[in-house]
Design a protein around this motif. Sequence first.
Motif, PDB file in Angstrom:
ATOM      1  N   ASN A 382       0.822  -1.220   0.000  1.00 49.47           N
ATOM      2  CA  ASN A 382       0.000   0.000   0.000  1.00 49.47           C
ATOM      3  C   ASN A 382       0.852   1.264   0.000  1.00 49.47           C
ATOM      4  OD1 ASN A 382      -2.327  -1.553   0.053  1.00 49.47           O
ATOM      5  ND2 ASN A 382      -2.474  -1.530   2.282  1.00 49.47           N
ATOM      6  N   SER A 383       2.125   1.119   0.368  1.00 48.10           N
ATOM      7  CA  SER A 383       3.035   2.271   0.417  1.00 48.10           C
ATOM      8  C   SER A 383       4.033   2.247  -0.737  1.00 48.10           C
ATOM      9  CB  SER A 383       3.799   2.269   1.749  1.00 48.10           C
ATOM     10  OG  SER A 383       2.937   2.176   2.853  1.00 48.10           O
ATOM     11  N   GLU A 384       3.714   1.507  -1.787  1.00 49.12           N
ATOM     12  CA  GLU A 384       4.661   1.299  -2.887  1.00 49.12           C
ATOM     13  C   GLU A 384       5.134   2.609  -3.506  1.00 49.12           C
ATOM     14  OE1 GLU A 384       4.953  -1.489  -6.907  1.00 49.12           O
ATOM     15  OE2 GLU A 384       3.089  -1.373  -5.772  1.00 49.12           O
ATOM     16  N   GLU A 385       4.213   3.523  -3.751  1.00 48.00           N
ATOM     17  CA  GLU A 385       4.564   4.802  -4.381  1.00 48.00           C
ATOM     18  C   GLU A 385       5.474   5.626  -3.472  1.00 48.00           C
ATOM     19  OE1 GLU A 385       2.253   8.797  -5.993  1.00 48.00           O
ATOM     20  OE2 GLU A 385       1.168   6.888  -5.933  1.00 48.00           O
ATOM     21  N   GLU A 386       5.136   5.670  -2.183  1.00 43.70           N
ATOM     22  CA  GLU A 386       5.953   6.433  -1.227  1.00 43.70           C
ATOM     23  C   GLU A 386       7.349   5.815  -1.081  1.00 43.70           C
ATOM     24  OE1 GLU A 386       1.707   7.224  -0.438  1.00 43.70           O
ATOM     25  OE2 GLU A 386       2.866   5.382  -0.627  1.00 43.70           O
ATOM     26  N   LEU A 387       7.418   4.486  -1.058  1.00 42.17           N
ATOM     27  CA  LEU A 387       8.708   3.808  -0.916  1.00 42.17           C
ATOM     28  C   LEU A 387       9.601   4.043  -2.129  1.00 42.17           C
ATOM     29  CD1 LEU A 387       7.539   0.443   0.671  1.00 42.17           C
ATOM     30  CD2 LEU A 387       9.079   2.089   1.728  1.00 42.17           C
ATOM     31  N   ASP A 388       9.021   3.996  -3.315  1.00 37.92           N
ATOM     32  CA  ASP A 388       9.807   4.237  -4.531  1.00 37.92           C
ATOM     33  C   ASP A 388      10.448   5.618  -4.507  1.00 37.92           C
ATOM     34  OD1 ASP A 388       9.256   1.767  -5.534  1.00 37.92           O
ATOM     35  OD2 ASP A 388       7.668   2.410  -6.896  1.00 37.92           O
ATOM     36  N   PHE A 389       9.732   6.587  -3.934  1.00 32.90           N
ATOM     37  CA  PHE A 389      10.267   7.945  -3.840  1.00 32.90           C
ATOM     38  C   PHE A 389      11.489   8.001  -2.929  1.00 32.90           C
ATOM     39  CE2 PHE A 389      10.445  12.121  -1.752  1.00 32.90           C
ATOM     40  CZ  PHE A 389      10.496  12.962  -2.857  1.00 32.90           C
ATOM     41  N   LEU A 390      11.578   7.106  -1.954  1.00 32.50           N
ATOM     42  CA  LEU A 390      12.641   7.152  -0.946  1.00 32.50           C
ATOM     43  C   LEU A 390      13.921   6.434  -1.348  1.00 32.50           C
ATOM     44  CD1 LEU A 390      10.539   6.344   2.262  1.00 32.50           C
ATOM     45  CD2 LEU A 390      11.186   8.594   1.426  1.00 32.50           C
ATOM     46  N   ILE A 391      13.898   5.684  -2.444  1.00 34.05           N
ATOM     47  CA  ILE A 391      14.999   4.772  -2.760  1.00 34.05           C
ATOM     48  C   ILE A 391      16.370   5.456  -2.755  1.00 34.05           C
ATOM     49  CG2 ILE A 391      16.026   3.475  -4.688  1.00 34.05           C
ATOM     50  CD1 ILE A 391      13.349   2.191  -5.158  1.00 34.05           C
TER      51      ILE A 391
END
Length: 564
Positions: A382-391
């Motif tokens: 559910n946090s996939e979009e937010e996690l991708d931003f943090l990479i």
Amino acid sequence: MEEIKNNFLIFRTSDWLYNAGLVGLIEILGHDNVRYRTNEENEDLDFDEVKISINAFENFEEKFFNYFIETYTNLPWHQLVSYKEAVETLNEKNEYNIKDLELLNKMIDYFKNNLKKNSFKSVYPLIEEKENIKLDILNEIKKLKKIKKVEKIEDIKNNLLILENLINFLNLKSSKKYIAAKNAIYTLIRNAWDGVSFLNPQTKEKDVYIDYKKHFIDTFFNYINIDDEEFKKYKYKCFSCNRPIKSLEYNMSFLKNIGFDDARKPSNVWNFVNDTYICPICRLVYSCVPAGFTYVYDKGIFINLNHSIEELVRINKKIKMQVLNDPHNNLNNSYSELLKSIYENKNKTASYEYSDIQIVKLKNEKYEFNILSKKILSVLKNSEEELDFLIAQFYFPSNNKNWNEKISIYEEVIYRISNNISLYSLINTLLRLKISNVNNGYFNTFTIKQLIKINLNYLKEVKNMEFPENLVGNANYQGYLLKKEYNRKNSEHKLGGISYKLLNALKVNNKDGFMDVILNCYLYVDKPVPKVIIEALENDEVFKTAGYSFVAGLIGESNTKGEE
């Protein structure tokens, strides 16, 4: 032996280390030689099985090294021969500029730094013998001299000729076979095991292929060719698979970072008697652990998924391809690829669903373990979009910007979520760093908003909590509006101190202290306290979520009402 049927050898999943070796074995042999049998298809099976043809193990030593050489195209051998086109392009020129000179000197440095290493030097005589040539590589390297002036055409051409000869030498079949194998040994294989075969400093065998064959393959074939009657006489059992073994000859001490020195620390085993002895089959499997892991320099990752062997292989293969195809070889991308791999089949039957996935990471010569439960996987999905931003984002733990100490925000989030730890302390730390106006990493207030959203997803899924709709957006926007009021009064310099006080109150869950500061702020700007702040006081988690969102808006930017 029971596990050998119709010229096939049967393997079953076990602990994470054995599974890593099993995945590596399958990758090395190739999927054409493997047959999967699942307990869903065969009710008589307690575990998933994989059947591998015994004939597939012929010339295994060649397949073993070829796997690493062809999979890891960032090995020094690949990098050295990749300069061929650049050398040819420079050779065609008759005039050179500063950039040409910089490129030439860069190549000279790279060739000299690598070709003079002991691991390279040790195989030069072997290559010359196999190829029936005589080329004094060390003497050729000495002739390489860095050029300072573009006018020295003759010296440039001489260097290019030497580089061309060296590349031709490296492109020989035997050069690739032995030099690239040495690269794989010291950059990949040595991450998992050491001290035996070609990694034994006392070995007298110069050919690493023969050395590996003697220690792992020959003993393997000798073992599987023993008849059943002979096996009945064996009184010992393999520590890993429980197969019969004749003597306590092989143990697991060659594997790195998994426990203790069984020769010097016998007190770690029952009655001071070591029982971690294994059969030649398991020894061969464990030698394939480096192929099961995905390595980037001295770091590695393996996903231990016991749902099925086929899925275990598939997911680790996808992660390896994702990481190695990334120009930055970023291991953080492995989590993103893991989630995609898991959920790309989400429309299949319920029995396909995953739970309790073990993430094994090698870092600083230590193995670290995380368990991703079904709920944690849901949070990450559910946090996939937010996690991708943090990479790609990171911060330094102090004002000393030592790049070796930088902390990946992505890794921190994954570690905390997978260990059932909320993100409040990380959010607090990053907000403090941002308020200090010190360039202490690569992140901004939008990064912090992503952390708050991920933490909100975690609280909803794992803690089964409910939150007001658009809580983060509304609280953040109200913080931004207060900032504008202070800017209008030319008092923006006060916001740093106010933010510190609010963070101190949030850190210890001090609602009274937080509201004292808030009331003073809104009295100063002659505005009412926002409803979202008042309503948040009824619940601790809602209060902290709204509070941190408010502070992020107070020190950052927001574009539209109620949105981030």
